[in-house]
Scaffold this motif. Structure first.
Motif, PDB file in Angstrom:
ATOM      1  N   ASN A  64       0.857  -1.179   0.000  1.00  0.00           N
ATOM      2  CA  ASN A  64       0.000   0.000   0.000  1.00  0.00           C
ATOM      3  C   ASN A  64       0.905   1.245   0.000  1.00  0.00           C
ATOM      4  O   ASN A  64       1.716   1.438   0.912  1.00  0.00           O
ATOM      5  N   HIS A  65       0.756   2.065  -1.033  1.00  0.00           N
ATOM      6  CA  HIS A  65       1.573   3.272  -1.178  1.00  0.00           C
ATOM      7  C   HIS A  65       1.520   4.155   0.079  1.00  0.00           C
ATOM      8  O   HIS A  65       2.535   4.731   0.501  1.00  0.00           O
ATOM      9  N   LEU A  66       0.345   4.239   0.682  1.00  0.00           N
ATOM     10  CA  LEU A  66       0.188   5.096   1.870  1.00  0.00           C
ATOM     11  C   LEU A  66       0.932   4.525   3.062  1.00  0.00           C
ATOM     12  O   LEU A  66       1.450   5.266   3.898  1.00  0.00           O
TER      13      LEU A  66
ATOM     14  N   GLY B 152       3.674   2.942   2.729  1.00  0.00           N
ATOM     15  CA  GLY B 152       5.051   3.342   2.420  1.00  0.00           C
ATOM     16  C   GLY B 152       5.335   4.735   2.973  1.00  0.00           C
ATOM     17  O   GLY B 152       6.312   4.945   3.697  1.00  0.00           O
ATOM     18  N   HIS B 153       4.456   5.693   2.660  1.00  0.00           N
ATOM     19  CA  HIS B 153       4.654   7.058   3.186  1.00  0.00           C
ATOM     20  C   HIS B 153       4.655   7.048   4.712  1.00  0.00           C
ATOM     21  O   HIS B 153       5.531   7.630   5.350  1.00  0.00           O
ATOM     22  N   LEU B 154       3.660   6.377   5.290  1.00  0.00           N
ATOM     23  CA  LEU B 154       3.502   6.396   6.750  1.00  0.00           C
ATOM     24  C   LEU B 154       4.753   5.859   7.465  1.00  0.00           C
ATOM     25  O   LEU B 154       5.155   6.374   8.511  1.00  0.00           O
TER      26      LEU B 154
ATOM     27  N   VAL C  36       0.889  13.875   4.207  1.00  0.00           N
ATOM     28  CA  VAL C  36       0.470  14.994   3.354  1.00  0.00           C
ATOM     29  C   VAL C  36       1.168  14.881   2.003  1.00  0.00           C
ATOM     30  O   VAL C  36       2.366  15.119   1.894  1.00  0.00           O
ATOM     31  N   SER C  37       0.390  14.492   0.997  1.00  0.00           N
ATOM     32  CA  SER C  37       1.000  14.311  -0.318  1.00  0.00           C
ATOM     33  C   SER C  37       0.118  14.947  -1.381  1.00  0.00           C
ATOM     34  O   SER C  37      -0.858  15.652  -1.062  1.00  0.00           O
ATOM     35  N   GLY C  38       0.446  14.673  -2.646  1.00  0.00           N
ATOM     36  CA  GLY C  38      -0.341  15.243  -3.735  1.00  0.00           C
ATOM     37  C   GLY C  38      -1.733  14.645  -3.801  1.00  0.00           C
ATOM     38  O   GLY C  38      -2.675  15.279  -4.262  1.00  0.00           O
TER      39      GLY C  38
ATOM     40  N   THR D  88       8.935  12.691  -1.182  1.00  0.00           N
ATOM     41  CA  THR D  88       8.161  12.484  -2.412  1.00  0.00           C
ATOM     42  C   THR D  88       8.281  11.012  -2.797  1.00  0.00           C
ATOM     43  O   THR D  88       9.072  10.259  -2.217  1.00  0.00           O
ATOM     44  N   ASP D  89       7.470  10.608  -3.780  1.00  0.00           N
ATOM     45  CA  ASP D  89       7.379   9.183  -4.083  1.00  0.00           C
ATOM     46  C   ASP D  89       8.741   8.560  -4.395  1.00  0.00           C
ATOM     47  O   ASP D  89       9.534   9.121  -5.147  1.00  0.00           O
ATOM     48  N   ASN D  90       8.970   7.415  -3.776  1.00  0.00           N
ATOM     49  CA  ASN D  90      10.247   6.715  -3.930  1.00  0.00           C
ATOM     50  C   ASN D  90       9.999   5.235  -3.659  1.00  0.00           C
ATOM     51  O   ASN D  90       8.938   4.873  -3.120  1.00  0.00           O
TER      52      ASN D  90
HETATM   53 ZN    ZN Z   1       2.942   9.401  -2.657  1.00  0.00          ZN
END
Ligand code: ZN
Ligand code: KG4
Length: 347
Positions: free
Chosen positions: A115-117, A119-121, A139-141, A302-304
């Motif tokens: 899950n991309h989120l 990943g951010h979390l 907080v992303s795009g 940012t996305d990675n």
């Molecule tokens: Zn993202």
């Protein structure tokens, strides 16, 4: 000591990382390669899905080779292949997951859909490799979320945006001000020479007792201000006043959510968390409230794919892999409010 290859293609960055698990759940990022499509989408003022997926499929092969080279790892040494399986653009998600599944299948290794989120979390904790209980602001795009985190894989959604995400508001206001895409970094730059009190833009939902956000009123307020102006717009003052409103909303809600949940640590992640005035406002507010504060390293905001690899590694340690026939989900949620993370169902 597992070594994973992770792919991120949910939106407009093609990214590949190689990550190695060390003893004690520590992780080392051996390579993190990113090919940004920003220049490609700039002429359209935003991301065009078909342009994005075609570019992912053009670039992925060479990016995988570069990441393996950089890591000094042969593909045969990879223990599992991971890719973002949602949320994001369907055709873009398919490029990354298909590549990861293909390699997993050919080499008879597990596949892990991430899950991309998540990943951010988890990204603020890549370097310390453990995930303490905390209040997370993503907080992303595409997202603005407050999550009650009990530990890795144990998430409860407290609130999110009801309309535009914070980054989307930055991008749309940037466009109104005639700044290049993406608007976030451009607004931060323009705001340096502006007065944050020049315009009294609304702080929507700041005083409500729920943890949802709304940024569309703020965006419209900027639009009306620009429409009613005579003469050239004071770009720096509008940028600074808009940025200040976003910061006050994000900081105010986050601190209230921390108090409501009793968390003693706050963490922030996602592209908008690159914004320096936001980072320092959060750091100051947390320190004033006696809370610990962790911001994702700028490399992982940012996305990675490093953050996707880290989320996958935590799953791999627990032996929780994904079936090869698992579908992508463009609307994948991180957590429902009953406390379960959809992608990580075990507590
Ligand atoms: Zn993202
Ligand atoms: O996390 P991310 O790469 O993409 C999503 O998963 O959505 O975040 C991209 C977003 C864009 O909206 C961009 O304008 C915003 O992050 N952003 C910023 C800054 N740098 C990137 N927003 C405010 N200030 C910045 N310095």
């Amino acid at each position: 000591m597992a070594t994973l290859l992770a792919i991120e293609t949910s939106c407009d960055e093609t990214a590949v990382a190689v990550i190695r698990g060390l003893t004690g759940h520590r992780a080392e990022i051996l390579a993190s390669e990113i090919s940004s499509q920003i220049a490609l989408h700039r002429e359209h003022g935003g991301v065009v899905p078909e342009v994005a997926s075609r570019d992912h499929s053009l670039r992925l092969d060479s990016l995988i080779r570069r990441a393996l080279d950089q890591a000094g790892t042969a593909i045969g040494e990879i223990d599992a292949f991971a890719a973002t399986s949602g949320p994001g653009l369907a055709s873009s998600l398919l490029v990354g997951t298909s590549a990861a599944k293909g390699m997993a299948c050919a080499l008879d290794r597990p596949f892990i859909g991430v899950n991309h989120l998540e990943g951010h979390l988890l990204s603020p904790f890549i370097d310390i490799s453990e995930v303490p209980p905390h209040l997370a602001l993503i907080v992303s795009g595409g997202h603005t979320l407050l999550i009650d985190v009990a530990g890795a894989g144990r998430y409860r959604r407290l609130g999110g945006t009801r309309d535009d995400a914070a980054g989307e508001a930055f991008d749309k206001v940037g466009k109104m001000l005639g700044l290049p895409y993406p608007g976030g970094p451009e607004i931060e730059q323009a705001a340096r020479d502006g007065d944050p009190a020049a315009f009294a833009f609304p702080r929507s939902m700041l005083a409500t007792d729920h943890f949802d956000f709304s940024f569309s009123g703020l965006k419209t307020a900027v639009l009306y201000t620009l429409r009613d102006l005579t003469g050239p717009p004071p770009v720096a003052d509008i940028a600074a006043s808009f940025q200040q409103a976003v910061i006050e909303i994000l900081v105010g809600k986050t601190l209230r959510a921390a108090a409501a949940t009793g968390h003693t640590r706050v963490a922030v992640s996602g592209g908008v968390s690159l914004n320096r005035p936001l980072r320092s406002a959060l750091a100051t507010a947390c320190s004033d409230a006696g809370l610990a504060f962790t911001a994702a390293d700028p490399r992982w905001c940012t996305d990675n794919a490093a953050m996707i690899g880290f989320a996958a590694l935590l799953r791999h340690h627990e032996g929780r892999h994904s079936p090869l026939d698992e579908d992508i989900d463009p609307n994948l949620k991180l957590a429902s409010d009953d406390g379960l993370c959809e992608h990580n169902p075990s507590p």
